[in-house]
Structure formats: C-alpha cells, structure tokens
Design a protein around this motif. Sequence first.
Motif, PDB file in Angstrom:
ATOM      1  N   ASN A  24       0.730  -1.114   0.133  1.00 52.76           N
ATOM      2  CA  ASN A  24       0.314   0.104  -0.030  1.00 52.76           C
ATOM      3  C   ASN A  24       0.945   1.240  -0.004  1.00 52.76           C
ATOM      4  O   ASN A  24       0.560   2.219  -0.528  1.00 52.76           O
ATOM      5  CB  ASN A  24      -1.012  -0.047   1.193  1.00 52.76           C
ATOM      6  CG  ASN A  24      -1.742   1.219   1.267  1.00 52.76           C
ATOM      7  OD1 ASN A  24      -2.692   1.596   0.278  1.00 52.76           O
ATOM      8  ND2 ASN A  24      -1.395   2.120   2.391  1.00 52.76           N
ATOM      9  N   ASP A  28       1.171   6.523  -0.003  1.00 56.24           N
ATOM     10  CA  ASP A  28       0.556   5.425  -0.513  1.00 56.24           C
ATOM     11  C   ASP A  28       1.146   5.390  -2.103  1.00 56.24           C
ATOM     12  O   ASP A  28       1.111   6.326  -2.816  1.00 56.24           O
ATOM     13  CB  ASP A  28      -0.908   5.836  -0.700  1.00 56.24           C
ATOM     14  CG  ASP A  28      -1.609   5.282   0.596  1.00 56.24           C
ATOM     15  OD1 ASP A  28      -0.979   5.404   1.512  1.00 56.24           O
ATOM     16  OD2 ASP A  28      -2.802   4.321   0.275  1.00 56.24           O
ATOM     17  N   ASN A  84      -6.830  -1.201   1.822  1.00 52.83           N
ATOM     18  CA  ASN A  84      -6.442   0.153   1.830  1.00 52.83           C
ATOM     19  C   ASN A  84      -5.653   0.481   0.676  1.00 52.83           C
ATOM     20  O   ASN A  84      -5.095   1.390   0.130  1.00 52.83           O
ATOM     21  CB  ASN A  84      -5.603   0.690   2.956  1.00 52.83           C
ATOM     22  CG  ASN A  84      -6.387   0.835   4.390  1.00 52.83           C
ATOM     23  OD1 ASN A  84      -6.358  -0.228   5.028  1.00 52.83           O
ATOM     24  ND2 ASN A  84      -7.140   1.809   4.560  1.00 52.83           N
ATOM     25  N   LEU A  85      -5.758  -0.699  -0.310  1.00 54.29           N
ATOM     26  CA  LEU A  85      -4.848  -0.305  -1.572  1.00 54.29           C
ATOM     27  C   LEU A  85      -5.276   0.702  -2.360  1.00 54.29           C
ATOM     28  O   LEU A  85      -4.577   1.579  -3.044  1.00 54.29           O
ATOM     29  CB  LEU A  85      -4.805  -1.679  -2.183  1.00 54.29           C
ATOM     30  CG  LEU A  85      -4.195  -2.871  -1.239  1.00 54.29           C
ATOM     31  CD1 LEU A  85      -4.298  -4.018  -2.210  1.00 54.29           C
ATOM     32  CD2 LEU A  85      -2.856  -2.593  -1.123  1.00 54.29           C
ATOM     33  N   PHE A  86      -6.622   0.670  -2.601  1.00 54.83           N
ATOM     34  CA  PHE A  86      -6.981   1.717  -3.824  1.00 54.83           C
ATOM     35  C   PHE A  86      -8.050   2.607  -2.956  1.00 54.83           C
ATOM     36  O   PHE A  86      -8.879   2.225  -2.144  1.00 54.83           O
ATOM     37  CB  PHE A  86      -7.923   0.975  -4.797  1.00 54.83           C
ATOM     38  CG  PHE A  86      -7.057   0.076  -5.818  1.00 54.83           C
ATOM     39  CD1 PHE A  86      -6.732   0.607  -6.923  1.00 54.83           C
ATOM     40  CD2 PHE A  86      -6.616  -1.320  -5.603  1.00 54.83           C
ATOM     41  CE1 PHE A  86      -5.804   0.015  -7.920  1.00 54.83           C
ATOM     42  CE2 PHE A  86      -5.860  -2.019  -6.357  1.00 54.83           C
ATOM     43  CZ  PHE A  86      -5.510  -1.487  -7.725  1.00 54.83           C
ATOM     44  N   GLU A  87      -8.073   3.860  -3.332  1.00 53.32           N
ATOM     45  CA  GLU A  87      -9.156   4.857  -2.919  1.00 53.32           C
ATOM     46  C   GLU A  87      -9.978   5.316  -4.226  1.00 53.32           C
ATOM     47  O   GLU A  87      -9.192   5.921  -5.060  1.00 53.32           O
ATOM     48  CB  GLU A  87      -8.345   5.989  -2.389  1.00 53.32           C
ATOM     49  CG  GLU A  87      -7.372   5.659  -0.990  1.00 53.32           C
ATOM     50  CD  GLU A  87      -6.269   4.685  -1.373  1.00 53.32           C
ATOM     51  OE1 GLU A  87      -5.458   5.268  -2.337  1.00 53.32           O
ATOM     52  OE2 GLU A  87      -5.708   3.911  -0.445  1.00 53.32           O
TER      53      GLU A  87
HETATM   54 CA    CA Z   1      -3.791   3.052  -0.850  1.00 56.42          CA
END
Ligand code: CA
Length: 536
Positions: free
Chosen positions: A144, A204, A238-241
């Motif tokens: 992340n 990130d 939490n990888l993609f927002e």
């Molecule tokens: Ca992220």
Amino acid sequence: MAIGWLLLLTACGGGGATDGPPPLRPPPAVDVSDVAANDPGSSLPAGWQHGAFMEIFVRSYRDSNGDGNGDLQGLISELPYLQALGVKGLWLMPVTASSDHDHGYAVANYREIEPDYGSLADLDQLVRQAHAAGIGVVIDYVMNHSSNLNPIFVNSAYAPTNAYRDWYVWQASAPVGWNIFGTDPWHMTANGAYFGVFGATMPDWNLNNAAVVGYHLSNLRFWLNRGVDGIRFDAVGNLFELDAGHWSDVPQDYALMGQMRALLDTYSQRYMVCEAPGDPQGFGASGACGAAFAFDLRDALLGAARNDPASIATVAGYFLSAPAGMAPILANHDSFAGDRIWSQLNGNIPEYELAAASYLLAPGTPFIYYGEEVGMADAASLSGDARLRTPMSWTGDARTAGFTTGTPYRAPSANVATQNVAAEEADPASLLNFYRAMLALRNTRHSIRDGSYVLPQVAGSVMSYQRQSAGETTLVMINYGTISASTTVSGLAATATLHALYPATGVANVTADAGGMATVVAGPQSVLVFDVSPPR
Ligand SMILES: [Ca+2]
Ligand SMILES: [Ca+2]
C-alpha cells in the motif's frame, strides 16, 4: 542523505504555507528492474501451511551481536527453540530496509535487508536452516505504501515532471472532504499534495499505475526466487481509494490480491495471508487472498475463555461457514487487535489455556504472536504499539530479558521475572508446555491439522466438535466453565472408542453407544482431546 532535504519538503505540509521553493537537489537513482520468476522449489511437506505459525518481530526477538537490536542471526540461533515448540511457519514482520528504525513498515528499499537485521546472506541462511527444521518462512510485504525516504518517492516528490511522479498519488492541491482514521490523509508539499493514509512518512503507492504493480510483482519474485515460502500482505483493504467515501475494501483491492495469489500459485507450495480487519472473510475467500487473519473471531476466542455463552457459540460455529484458509489469532503487534493476552486476561492462566486451545486445534492456520506462548505481558513503562513489541522474554533478567548481552533498545515486558522461557521450560505445568502439547497434537494428528470440521455442539459451557480426515477422527471437548460438566456428544461412529490423547494420562476410555452417543465428564476449565476409533 536525502533526509534533511525531504524533511524540509514535508515540513511545509499541513497548511500548505511555503517560504519559496525547497533547495532541490537531484533525486537519487532508482532500480526498478524486472525480476523474472525462477522457482527454487519447496522442500516443505504438503499441507505445511496448516501447521501453527509464529509471528516474529525480528528487532525484538534475539540480538546476536550485543548492539541491543534483534537480528536475523539471533533468530537463526533460536530455530531449535521454535522447532521444539512445534511451529511450522514463521511470519517475519518486515525485514526489508526501512526508515522507521522500528517496525519496518516504512519500506525504504524493497530488495534489501534492514541493516540492523543483517544481510541477504543472513536471510538466505535463515531460510535454509528453517527448512532443515521443517519450518517455512513467510515475509511481510507492504504494497500500500512505502517510506517517504524511499528513493522512488523522493523522485516522485522532486517535481511534477519527474518520471516517477505517477507512481504515488498526487494532486495539485489537497482535495477537501477527506477524513480517514480521524485525520486528513492528504499531505501538502511545495509542489503538490500526496496521499498517505498512514501518515506523511508513509505515502501510498498509485496502484492504478500498471508500472507500479509490475514493480511490486518483480519485488515479490525477488523474494520468492530466494526460497521464501510465502507472503503476508499488509493493509490489503487500503490499496485503492476511489473517493472520499470509498477508500476501504473496494473491489479493486480484492482483484489485486487475487492477482497476487495467482503469482504465488506459479511457485511451489507458497502460502499467502492477508491483513484485512475490515473484511477478513471476504479477503480470505478463494479468488482474493485465499487466507486472511480471523480478526472477526478474536474477541469470541477471548470471550469463550471467560465463559461467555454467546462467544462460545460463535467459536463453535465459525468454521462451519468461514473460508477454510482463515488464520485465527489471539493478538498481534498492533494495538487495534488488543493488548497482549496476559494483560487482557489479567494473568488468568486457566483462561489463557482455554483461549489457546480454542484456536490452536482449529481449522485454517493459527498464528501465535511471539512471546504469547510464555505469557508475555505488555510493557509497564510503554504506551501505544511499543508496549506490545517488547524484547522476547528468554530469561527472568529484568534489564535484558536474556534478549541481548548489551542494552536492549526497548524495555522488557512487565512480567519478565516470572513469564519467560528459561523458567517455563523447567516447569512441566507451564503455559509454554501447554502450548507445546497443543502444537504436538496439531503436528501428530492430520485430522486436526487439515481435516474437516464436523458437528460442533455446545451444551452449557462445554463445546465439542470432531475433526476428520482419511482414516482418522479426533474429538475435541473444551469446558469453559468453572465447574465439572457431564456432556453427551452425538454423531460419533456407533460403538466407537474414545481414547484420550490429551491429557495423556488420567482419562479412562469412553465407548459410544449403538446410536453414536457418548457421555464424557470434563473437569472445570479443561481441554480434552480424544482419538475416535471405530469398533474392531
Ligand atoms: Ca492505498
Ligand atoms: Ca543485533
């Protein structure tokens, strides 16, 4: 070298006020070369990943050279201890070079070992010797975010025109309306705002950039090619927002983890487990990670140990519907997962043993947090996560815990004088020897290790279930109550004989009736494990 320069940059953050451009110097060179797959194979037995694991914080485990920091050679020296305990896998919190000089999650170089821990040669030696002891080695991987001192981020922050700008998440100015974990995840610099959900020092990655994903795949192959047996993936929810309202457990997170599982499947017998407290079972499902920590079972394991009826029911039913690969834990290195078990249970050893039995005999892959097996408490003098991450209590030495010949970098646990390996090895009734007994059952009974989970029953404070695999059935009975209980178990093979495996002595054989029912007396706060043999 870049530290002062970057601090200057980030010191401008927060309000976005600047006093002119920072004194830019050329960004460092970056190695993002491709790494091709080259599987060295696996010498571990099939199903090895269903043995119990130990989560190890290398910095706190064993110091080999007296500098006060734990290291890989120190861990290597304790492989005989881990083998005798009966663990079959190690999860090492990040061993890659970091800028935090502590937990390791601020990764500064994904293809180097943390200098305090040793060298790549030390890691290779650890893997080799662990394999010789029948133990697999799984390393932590942080996809992340990196350190803000990672050379790739230094490039990315150098200028909007830098070739690595799009490897992280940048906007010209911080967007409004974001609040994650009670704070704004956007961090201002002199030339733009970047996203860092875990703070300004851990920006990130932009995982929408295919080059970034390709870089991580190469990093993973770098370690898998060295013989590392698997990966623990950090913060996979939490990888993609997507936007200010959709920044956790979004579909892209699951898909990327499925891609990682596919990578590991191109190697022999590699294990993968994910940290996803927001949706453990969703990420534990096949198609995503295939295994994930059972954060959703942890409270119930401790509640059952305290004889809470709803918790006992939850524990009994969990593996009827949860993905088979779920990885139960009692605690780990993070405060959000609770204090050390000794501290949560106020040193109540009978309850501690009930909690331990409730997950060490379960399906999936149980993970023990280092020192849990001797009952390490939180540190009395520390707060936050540090209180959970103290030097391993090898001896009762109040200053060093037997962890170092020098001065430990962090204070030992509060109860090091009484709860330590040296004291408990000498005591047959110790918590350490209880853990050894539970792991011995897991290691000698393939039905416990990876058999099916059959017919859980709860009667009052007593839970029982069967574990079955080809040619072997085990009955587990746990009485969480403080008074003796007589319980009738159904669903056994007709006229089967129940022969106690644990405790090894003092429990008479029990015979099931023609209807497959047997009545068993379980003492207060006791664990009973029976071999179930069909009639001769
Ligand atoms: Ca992220
Ligand atoms: Ca050291």
